[in-house]
Scaffold this motif. Structure first.
Motif, PDB file in Angstrom:
ATOM      1  N   ASN A 344      82.222 -26.486  33.020  1.00 51.13           N
ATOM      2  CA  ASN A 344      81.883 -27.648  33.842  1.00 51.13           C
ATOM      3  C   ASN A 344      82.749 -27.763  35.092  1.00 51.13           C
ATOM      4  O   ASN A 344      82.456 -28.577  35.964  1.00 51.13           O
ATOM      5  CB  ASN A 344      82.050 -28.940  33.035  1.00 51.13           C
ATOM      6  CG  ASN A 344      81.200 -28.982  31.790  1.00 51.13           C
ATOM      7  OD1 ASN A 344      81.710 -28.875  30.690  1.00 51.13           O
ATOM      8  ND2 ASN A 344      79.903 -29.145  31.957  1.00 51.13           N
ATOM      9  N   MET A 348      82.934 -24.941  39.984  1.00 51.65           N
ATOM     10  CA  MET A 348      82.789 -25.958  41.017  1.00 51.65           C
ATOM     11  C   MET A 348      83.872 -25.814  42.095  1.00 51.65           C
ATOM     12  O   MET A 348      84.715 -24.927  42.038  1.00 51.65           O
ATOM     13  CB  MET A 348      82.832 -27.347  40.375  1.00 51.65           C
ATOM     14  CG  MET A 348      81.802 -27.551  39.274  1.00 51.65           C
ATOM     15  SD  MET A 348      80.100 -27.246  39.822  1.00 51.65           S
ATOM     16  CE  MET A 348      79.836 -28.658  40.890  1.00 51.65           C
ATOM     17  N   CYS A 367      79.935 -30.356  36.777  1.00 54.52           N
ATOM     18  CA  CYS A 367      78.497 -30.114  36.626  1.00 54.52           C
ATOM     19  C   CYS A 367      78.131 -30.336  35.158  1.00 54.52           C
ATOM     20  O   CYS A 367      79.002 -30.380  34.294  1.00 54.52           O
ATOM     21  CB  CYS A 367      78.115 -28.704  37.068  1.00 54.52           C
ATOM     22  SG  CYS A 367      78.847 -27.373  36.082  1.00 54.52           S
ATOM     23  N   GLN A 418      74.189 -30.986  39.592  1.00 55.47           N
ATOM     24  CA  GLN A 418      73.963 -29.705  38.926  1.00 55.47           C
ATOM     25  C   GLN A 418      73.896 -29.860  37.411  1.00 55.47           C
ATOM     26  O   GLN A 418      74.790 -30.455  36.813  1.00 55.47           O
ATOM     27  CB  GLN A 418      75.083 -28.717  39.271  1.00 55.47           C
ATOM     28  CG  GLN A 418      75.114 -28.279  40.712  1.00 55.47           C
ATOM     29  CD  GLN A 418      76.073 -27.125  40.919  1.00 55.47           C
ATOM     30  OE1 GLN A 418      76.189 -26.206  40.098  1.00 55.47           O
ATOM     31  NE2 GLN A 418      76.787 -27.147  42.039  1.00 55.47           N
ATOM     32  N   SER A 419      72.847 -29.315  36.823  1.00 55.73           N
ATOM     33  CA  SER A 419      72.719 -29.232  35.368  1.00 55.73           C
ATOM     34  C   SER A 419      72.088 -27.899  35.040  1.00 55.73           C
ATOM     35  O   SER A 419      71.123 -27.484  35.686  1.00 55.73           O
ATOM     36  CB  SER A 419      71.855 -30.385  34.834  1.00 55.73           C
ATOM     37  OG  SER A 419      71.856 -30.389  33.421  1.00 55.73           O
TER      38      SER A 419
END
Length: 447
Positions: A344, A348, A367, A418-419
């Motif tokens: 996650n 980024m 994310c 974002q996923s």
């Protein structure tokens, strides 16, 4: 002292300051701690935390990270009982922003800040910050059941390969799920009364995992305050000792001709480094932290974890074997923990602190992973990392409810939400490390 009288004049004694004083952002952003003074702004009020930061219950560093900046939204995000906290803040108040000063230093995101605060207010009105204790009770019971099942298999069926593998898997999952539950308690999201969160946090973290709650709180709160900000987020302190993270920092490192590791190969050696050492390293440092800070109650409670482990598994594996089995469980948990938490964040944006607004700071550093029953369970709902970072005290069972509101706000302001699938998140960790390593190598060779 009036605003115009302050310019060029020596700083007054904070103890004699009057709350009627007016300050500019140019004055405030000079008080970041480099000259010993630390000021911050909350709801346009200016507070002097130069002495208080060392007594801050959440740790000195987390509050100091906002010295010279606006801390309104992090203050709102972290504190459950704001009325009580404001009483203690009165003695720190030295003035307020001048009328001609914007509420936020970089006022270009004024509408975004206002929209986010309205979103949080609406989420509160919808009851999304109210926990369901039954949900978390079931989480605790299923952890205890997994742990008991693992112990039973080894005691009843012995150390044959099938029973050993299944038992080890169950015990590792129990430790992993304990980690997510202590995370909930540490964020004060399990009980409405903070006192009960602290009590059960110590039980889960110390007794079930053998780690200091105080150390975790000091460490983790910094991560939430300034995620992916170099020198402020301890989760990326591995840059540049082991890894080179993010393209801006990797380019900077290369131009400085620094090479602590062959970073262009970091996407390969990641598999045999961080996932294997994170949890054992945390536990070892946590024990040192408790002794150093004289946290004897936490230390005693943490020792029960190790005593219980040796009592249960000593007769099965012997004195030497139990040490190895303890290390094995911790390494396996470390692998799960590292991949789930880093998917996650590492892919980024990572850079120095740019003093951005709360919403932008969290969205550029986090994310999500797509929702499913398995993803929710195995990650402790940290697949909703965006929502968790925006609302750290929100109970995890409500993340899916607030997610549509966050998506709508992102769409309104043109911010990327974002996923991704679970395994795509894992792959992105490797891809981002590879890209950062190549960026470093290019700057190193051409700088």
């Amino acid at each position: 002292m009036a605003l115009q009288e302050r310019k060029g004049a020596p700083d007054p004694d904070p103890s004699s300051s009057s709350p009627s004083q007016l300050f500019t952002w140019d004055e405030i952003k000079l008080r970041t701690g480099r000259g010993q003074e630390r000021w911050l702004v909350i709801e346009r009020k200016v507070y002097d935390i130069s002495r208080f930061h060392k007594r801050h219950p959440g740790g000195s560093r987390v509050i100091s990270h906002y010295a010279g900046q606006d801390a309104t939204d992090p203050f709102t995000a972290f504190h459950v009982d704001k009325t009580l906290v404001r009483k203690h803040m009165k003695s720190l108040l030295i003035g307020e922003l001048a009328p001609n000063q914007p509420s936020f230093e970089h006022n270009k995101n004024k509408l975004l800040v206002e929209d986010f605060r309205e979103l949080r207010t609406n989420a509160d009105k919808l009851g999304l910050f109210k926990p369901r204790p039954l949900f978390f009770l079931l989480m605790l019971l299923h952890i205890l059941l997994l742990d008991a099942a693992g112990c039973f298999l080894l005691w009843y069926f012995g150390t044959s390969l099938p029973s050993f593998l299944i038992a080890t898997m169950l015990l590792t999952i129990a430790q992993s799920q304990s980690g997510w539950l202590q995370h909930d308690l540490g964020h004060l999201s399990v009980f409405s009364n903070p006192k009960w969160n602290h009590i059960f946090h110590e039980y889960v973290m110390c007794h079930l995992k053998g780690v200091s709650t105080t150390w975790w709180s000091f460490h983790h709160s910094q991560h939430h305050a300034k995620p992916n900000c170099f020198m402020k987020d301890p989760d990326i302190d591995i840059h540049p000792t082991i890894f080179s993270l993010g393209k801006p920092l990797s380019s900077e490192l290369g131009l400085q001709k620094k090479k602590y590791m062959p970073y262009n190969y970091q996407h390969k050696y990641f598999f045999i480094t961080l996932p294997f050492i994170t949890v054992p390293m945390f536990k070892a440092y946590s024990l040192y932290f408790m002794v150093h800070r004289k946290l004897w109650r936490e230390l005693a409670c943490s020792m029960t974890y190790f005593v219980r482990f040796f009592i249960v598994f000593g007769p099965i594996f012997g004195t030497k074997g139990v040490f190895g089995y303890l290390l094995l469980i911790n390494v396996l948990e470390s692998i799960i923990f590292t991949w789930i938490t880093q998917m996650n964040h590492i892919p980024m944006y990572i850079d120095h602190d740019k003093n951005m607004d709360w919403f932008s700071t969290q969205l550029q550093a986090t994310c999500n992973v797509n929702q499913s029953f398995f993803n929710d369970w195995v990650t402790g709902h940290l697949n909703f990392q965006i929502e968790h970072h925006l609302f750290p005290t929100m109970p995890r069972h409500n993340f899916w409810k607030v997610a549509p509101l966050v998506k709508s706000m992102c769409a309104k302001h043109g911010i990327d939400y974002q996923s991704k699938p679970l395994f795509a998140g894992f792959a992105d960790v490797v891809h981002s490390l590879k890209d950062s390593g190549e960026t470093w190598l290019k700057a190193y060779n051409n700088g």
